[in-house]
Design an enzyme around this catalytic site. Structure first.
Site, PDB file in Angstrom:
ATOM      1  N   ASN A  89      23.712 -44.526  33.045  1.00 27.15           N
ATOM      2  CA  ASN A  89      24.209 -43.945  31.797  1.00 27.15           C
ATOM      3  C   ASN A  89      24.237 -44.987  30.680  1.00 27.15           C
ATOM      4  O   ASN A  89      25.028 -44.891  29.752  1.00 27.15           O
ATOM      5  CB  ASN A  89      25.625 -43.389  32.062  1.00 27.15           C
ATOM      6  CG  ASN A  89      26.118 -42.501  30.964  1.00 27.15           C
ATOM      7  OD1 ASN A  89      25.372 -41.645  30.469  1.00 27.15           O
ATOM      8  ND2 ASN A  89      27.359 -42.700  30.553  1.00 27.15           N
ATOM      9  N   LYS A 102      23.037 -40.425  25.721  1.00 25.94           N
ATOM     10  CA  LYS A 102      22.299 -39.169  25.750  1.00 25.94           C
ATOM     11  C   LYS A 102      23.048 -38.113  26.565  1.00 25.94           C
ATOM     12  O   LYS A 102      23.010 -36.918  26.273  1.00 25.94           O
ATOM     13  CB  LYS A 102      20.922 -39.410  26.367  1.00 25.94           C
ATOM     14  CG  LYS A 102      19.898 -38.339  26.071  1.00 25.94           C
ATOM     15  CD  LYS A 102      18.799 -38.329  27.090  1.00 25.94           C
ATOM     16  CE  LYS A 102      17.726 -39.338  26.773  1.00 25.94           C
ATOM     17  NZ  LYS A 102      16.649 -39.311  27.801  1.00 25.94           N
ATOM     18  N   GLY A 194      17.425 -53.341  31.088  1.00 29.51           N
ATOM     19  CA  GLY A 194      16.744 -52.257  31.807  1.00 29.51           C
ATOM     20  C   GLY A 194      17.560 -51.816  33.016  1.00 29.51           C
ATOM     21  O   GLY A 194      18.519 -52.475  33.407  1.00 29.51           O
ATOM     22  N   ASP A 225      20.247 -38.176  32.761  1.00 28.17           N
ATOM     23  CA  ASP A 225      19.601 -37.084  32.025  1.00 28.17           C
ATOM     24  C   ASP A 225      18.750 -36.195  32.930  1.00 28.17           C
ATOM     25  O   ASP A 225      18.009 -35.349  32.462  1.00 28.17           O
ATOM     26  CB  ASP A 225      18.762 -37.631  30.868  1.00 28.17           C
ATOM     27  CG  ASP A 225      17.605 -38.508  31.318  1.00 28.17           C
ATOM     28  OD1 ASP A 225      17.280 -38.534  32.525  1.00 28.17           O
ATOM     29  OD2 ASP A 225      17.004 -39.170  30.456  1.00 28.17           O
ATOM     30  N   LYS A 373      13.694 -35.937  28.147  1.00 28.86           N
ATOM     31  CA  LYS A 373      13.174 -37.108  27.453  1.00 28.86           C
ATOM     32  C   LYS A 373      12.879 -36.783  25.989  1.00 28.86           C
ATOM     33  O   LYS A 373      12.741 -37.672  25.168  1.00 28.86           O
ATOM     34  CB  LYS A 373      11.884 -37.613  28.124  1.00 28.86           C
ATOM     35  CG  LYS A 373      12.013 -37.959  29.598  1.00 28.86           C
ATOM     36  CD  LYS A 373      12.717 -39.286  29.846  1.00 28.86           C
ATOM     37  CE  LYS A 373      12.752 -39.619  31.331  1.00 28.86           C
ATOM     38  NZ  LYS A 373      13.773 -40.589  31.693  1.00 28.86           N
TER      39      LYS A 373
END
Ligand code: UPG
Length: 495
Positions: A89, A102, A194, A225, A373
């Site tokens: 997250n 998101k 990352g 997501d 996305k």
């Protein structure tokens, strides 16, 4: 601590100092040093086509069915008490114009966000299977931590969860390979490393040791997501009890639309499975990367990790997982191209598949992969093509064989606030195979699209698609711009 000092990399001292000053953990410094070493050694991080062979012969999801029923002893409740669910997250969804996590976006009616659904799924699992101790963690970054805490405090005050805070890495000045300096805004001297950062974050925050002390052996990690990434009990039981694998990646059969992300392959050097991210493919091999009949499986980023093996493997490498580095070239202020050039070093979580002997992959159905996305993904998820099940899982509506292929005009729908301004209510898409929207088209309640639909407005001002049912239509609203003048659009006065 079990972190063994590595042979120092020349030039790294300045980075070590800078990171220690910010209280970065030893594990995060070790991970960054490993990446920095790749940079100064002149590695490119590329995985050329002739270094790999397509993956094949993977076990299927079907072969894992029934694994929960085959568990010995106390069965699934016991296994769940040895399991932790982690959602990644840390990302902001900047490509969709978001400045918040998101996962805080409403995805289903009544303001239901990704995190609502995830929280409810965890509650349901704990209750339904008598596993109140099932652990739930969210990997947050500095950009998502506050909002996420506020969200859970407000909507799930009773829900037990643990924050796994991810690290920050220094940006590297491209010209000198020293720590980038940007006095105007020193925050911009740092970047997120990352999602491969999950491993040093687990080790460096002490979470890995705490989980092991609590008897937790299995980790299920996925992108927040991806609402298809639920804790599947048969997959869990297969992983823990039948696969013999220390690490298992869920992959899906690729289709033409799965051109991004990473695909699975076999390394010619080691004969083991590896992940090749799109950023790791040399230009000249892009054709092979995109050939979905050649490299047939892509990484869903739903991963199963045995924590005992993770700890042993990290210890073996001196307190890190030797993940391949992804090199990103940017400017220190990404919005100002005149500021000094920097490298941002990243790693991908799934590339850990190459770090474990006997790591495996399992080919799962599309239901396990419903990522958001783009705003087109979001529109489909908000429509009746998807259904929320009683256990808060979100799946394609039973009558829908395949998710509709939606293409929205980037100029008008790329950013979420633009999408929200134009789509007052998601059209019915449950019988739609393909939707293409060009130009600013406003959708209001009562609109149903069936088959393959194309809707065009060449004008600059939004035009409302009159609400009704459309079947296999090709509509140009441009001419009607003045006639059906939108209440909100300034068409008449401009015309
Ligand atoms: N994330 C973090 N921290 C970071 C970066 C990302 O928590 O520093 C999270 C992010 O919030 C999201 C998830 O990680 O939930 C995935 O990030 P995203 O940028 O959306 O995915 P990619 O890195 O583009 O791709 C990942 C895998 C790829 C796979 C794809 C499937 O690396 O192999 O095919 O997910 O969606």
């Amino acid at each position: 601590s079990n972190v063994v000092e590595q042979t120092p990399v020349p030039g790294f001292d300045l980075f070590r100092l800078k990171m220690r000053k910010e209280d970065c953990s030893t594990a995060s410094i070790a991970a960054f040093e490993n990446n920095y070493k790749s940079l100064v050694n002149g590695e490119t991080g590329m995985i050329p086509e002739d270094a790999i062979t397509p993956a094949s012969g993977l076990p299927t999801y079907e072969s894992t069915r029934g694994a929960a029923a085959r568990l010995p002893g106390k069965g699934i409740a016991e296994l769940l008490s040895q399991t932790a669910v982690v959602k990644l997250n840390g990302g902001l969804g900047t490509s969709m114009g978001l400045e918040k996590a998101k996962s805080l976006l409403p995805v289903r009616g009544n303001d239901t966000t990704f995190l609502d659904l995830i929280g409810r799924q965890v509650e349901h699992m704990r209750k339904q299977h008598g596993a109140p101790n099932l652990k739930f963690l969210l990997m947050n970054s500095f950009s998502t931590s506050d909002d996420t805490k506020e969200f859970f405090g407000g909507r799930f005050p009773q829900l037990q969860w643990t924050e796994l805070m991810q690290n920050m890495s220094p940006k590297i000045d491209k010209a000198t390979k020293t720590p980038a300096v940007f006095e105007e805004n020193p925050k911009l001297e740092w970047c997120p490393p990352g999602h491969g950062d999950i491993y040093p974050a687990l080790l460096g925050t002490g979470t890995l040791d705490r989980l092991l002390e609590d008897g937790v052996k299995y980790l299920f990690v996925s992108n927040s997501d991806n609402l298809g990434a639920t804790l599947d009990l048969d997959l869990l039981a297969y992983f823990a009890n039948e696969s013999g694998a220390p690490f298992l990646m869920e992959v899906c059969e690729r289709t033409e639309s799965d051109k991004k992300g990473g695909h699975l392959a076999v390394s010619n050097a080691t004969n083991g499975l590896i992940l090749r991210e799109s950023a790791q493919c040399p230009k000249e091999d892009e054709g092979s990367f995109q050939d979905v009949t050649k490299h047939r499986f892509f990484n869903t980023n739903n991963l199963w990790v045995n924590l005992v093996h993770l700890k042993a493997t990290m210890s073996k490498h001196g307190g890190l997982l030797p993940l391949p580095t992804i090199f990103n070239e940017k400017t220190v202020d990404p919005r100002n191209k005149k500021t000094p050039k920097v490298y941002q070093l990243e790693t991908a979580m799934g590339s850990a598949i190459a770090c474990f002997d006997k790591a495996g992959a399992v080919c799962v159905p599309r239901t396990r992969f419903a990522p958001v996305k783009t705003c087109a993904d979001l529109l489909v998820l908000r429509s009746d093509a998807y259904t929320t099940l009683p256990d808060s899982r979100v799946q394609l509506t039973p009558c829908v064989a395949k998710s509709p292929v939606v293409k929205l005009d980037d100029d008008h729908y790329k950013l979420v606030d633009k999408l929200d301004a134009l789509v007052e209510a998601a059209p019915s898409l449950s019988a739609c195979t393909k939707l293409t929207v060009q130009g600013p088209v406003r959708f209001v309640a009562g609109t149903t699209l069936k088959g393959s639909c194309r809707i065009v407005n060449h004008g600059a001002d939004a035009v409302t698609l009159p609400p009704k049912t459309y079947v296999d239509c090709d509509i140009d609203l441009t001419a009607s711009a003045t006639a059906t003048a939108d209440n909100d659009a300034a068409v008449p006065s401009k015309a």
